[in-house]
Enzyme design. Structure first.
Site, short mmCIF file in Angstrom:
data_model
loop_
_atom_site.label_atom_id
_atom_site.label_comp_id
_atom_site.label_asym_id
_atom_site.label_seq_id
_atom_site.Cartn_x
_atom_site.Cartn_y
_atom_site.Cartn_z
N GLY A 8 -3.04 -31.59 25.56
CA GLY A 8 -2.49 -30.91 26.75
C GLY A 8 -3.09 -29.52 26.91
N GLY A 11 -3.12 -27.45 30.14
CA GLY A 11 -1.83 -27.19 30.77
C GLY A 11 -1.38 -25.74 30.66
N GLN A 12 -0.15 -25.49 31.15
CA GLN A 12 0.37 -24.12 31.21
C GLN A 12 0.41 -23.48 29.82
OE1 GLN A 12 4.49 -23.65 32.35
NE2 GLN A 12 4.24 -21.48 32.82
N ASP A 53 -6.65 -39.61 26.09
CA ASP A 53 -5.45 -40.13 26.74
C ASP A 53 -4.49 -40.42 25.60
OD1 ASP A 53 -3.43 -41.58 27.85
OD2 ASP A 53 -4.73 -42.95 28.98
N TYR A 142 12.87 -37.17 31.83
CA TYR A 142 12.19 -36.16 31.02
C TYR A 142 13.07 -35.79 29.81
CZ TYR A 142 10.12 -31.58 29.84
OH TYR A 142 9.55 -30.52 29.20
#
Ligand code: NAD
Ligand code: SER
Length: 319
Positions: A8, A11-12, A53, A142
């Site tokens: 990730g 990402g942020q 992935d 989530y």
């Protein structure tokens, strides 16, 4: 911690954590793994970068073997608002993806950091001073997937001795990389819109209070927990960590101290409002403080000054 894999990584959190770890350990020791989304130039230039992935275990295993990885920061996930649009895919990435990482870690003797979230709590949890150990009945996919992740991490430690560790992050506020489709994203957008347009239309109600944290504290938490003395950790995974309790009007009032003509109005999104209403206002983080010395450094005033200064500088550079 000598050779690290960050999933990730575009990402942020991942983009900033990779930068921070590369400064600490050297660029070649920190492998950044993205997924589809294009990586920024500095991420590509400062160390190894690959696409994976996490739902395909061989893509993780190959990097761990090639680079002789001993620590994985597993940040790949689908966040709350995006997850509600495709719950089956969110489960696949958040649960099967994590299981794959844990399996690779078991086989190759890696430590694993996995962030959990305020989203693992739900409406039946005490939402103020939320205890470390309490009722967890989340109502979002989530939250369900992140809670499953907490349990999986505990399981891999107890059953196989994998050195799993993690925190429950509150909503994170930062300016370097955009947030990835969460319910707390407004708390980033409000700063960008304040600097660029002096107005923001918020999708949450004015007095929706949620736990929030500035990114430098979140990065430090991840690194300090991974460096903590394991004999002092009673919990290991899913430590509550907290910094500030914020609502849209509270952030707006602080922004107005620096940008007096900033205006805030509202167009409520029922989906994200319902999610926010089921999450804590403030978590009790005393277990993290006691077991590994966690403490936040930024409050709303310090964070707002940095956010406004940095976004203004970025705007001026791009003119
Ligand atoms: P983000 O959406 O910005 O980044 C997640 C990254 O995962 C994305 O870049 C995406 O491309 C990648 N990804 C998605 N599917 C993938 C797949 N199949 N294989 C590999 N990569 C894939 O999210 P973030 O905010 O950086 O969050 C990182 C972690 O922190 C997540 O576990 C999230 O649940 C947790 N967290 C974040 C916050 C927050 O406010 N940002 C709060 C609590 C917990
Ligand atoms: N910030 C995240 C979200 O809103 C919480 O984990 O999805």
């Amino acid at each position: 911690m000598k050779r690290v894999l960050v999933t990730g990584a575009v990402g942020q959190i991942g983009s900033e954590l990779t930068e921070r770890l590369r400064k600490m350990l050297g660029g070649h020791r920190v492998v950044a793994a993205g997924h589809i989304k294009k990586a920024r130039e500095n991420l590509l230039a400062s160390g190894p970068f690959h696409y994976i992935d996490c739902t395909r275990i061989e893509t993780i295993a190959e990097l761990v073997k090639t680079y002789r990885i001993d620590t994985i920061y597993h940040l790949a996930a689908i966040l709350s608002a995006t997850a509600e649009k495709n719950p089956q895919y969110a489960w696949k990435v958040n649960v099967e993806g994590l299981t794959n990482v844990l399996e690779v870690a078991r086989e190759h003797d890696c430590a694993v950091f996995t962030p959990s979230s305020i989203a693992t709590f739900g409406p039946s949890t005490p939402l103020t001073r939320t205890p470390q150990d309490t009722v967890q009945r989340p109502t979002t996919i989530y939250g369900v997937s992140k809670l499953t992740g907490e349990l999986l991490c505990d399981y891999y430690f107890n059953k196989y001795g994998v050195d799993t560790r993690g925190v429950r992050y509150p909503g994170l506020i930062s300016y370097k990389a955009p947030p990835g489709g969460g319910t707390t994203d407004y708390a980033v957008a409000i700063y960008f819109e304040a600097v660029r347009h002096k107005s923001y239309t918020c999708y949450l109600k004015p007095e929706t209070f949620l736990d929030m944290m500035y990114m430098p504290d979140a990065l430090r938490a991840a690194i300090e927990l991974m460096e903590a003395d394991p004999t002092k950790l009673k919990h290991r995974n899913a430590f509550n960590i907290a910094a500030m309790t914020l609502s849209p009007t509270k952030i707006a009032a602080e922004i107005q101290r620096l940008i007096p003509d900033f205006t805030l109005d509202f167009n409520i999104d029922p989906l994200r409002q319902a999610i926010a209403d089921s999450w804590p206002d403030s978590m009790d983080d005393s277990a993290a403080r006691e077991e590994w010395g966690w403490h936040p450094e930024y409050d709303l005033t310090a964070m707002t000054r940095e956010m406004v200064d940095n976004i203004s500088r970025m705007r001026d550079t791009n003119k």
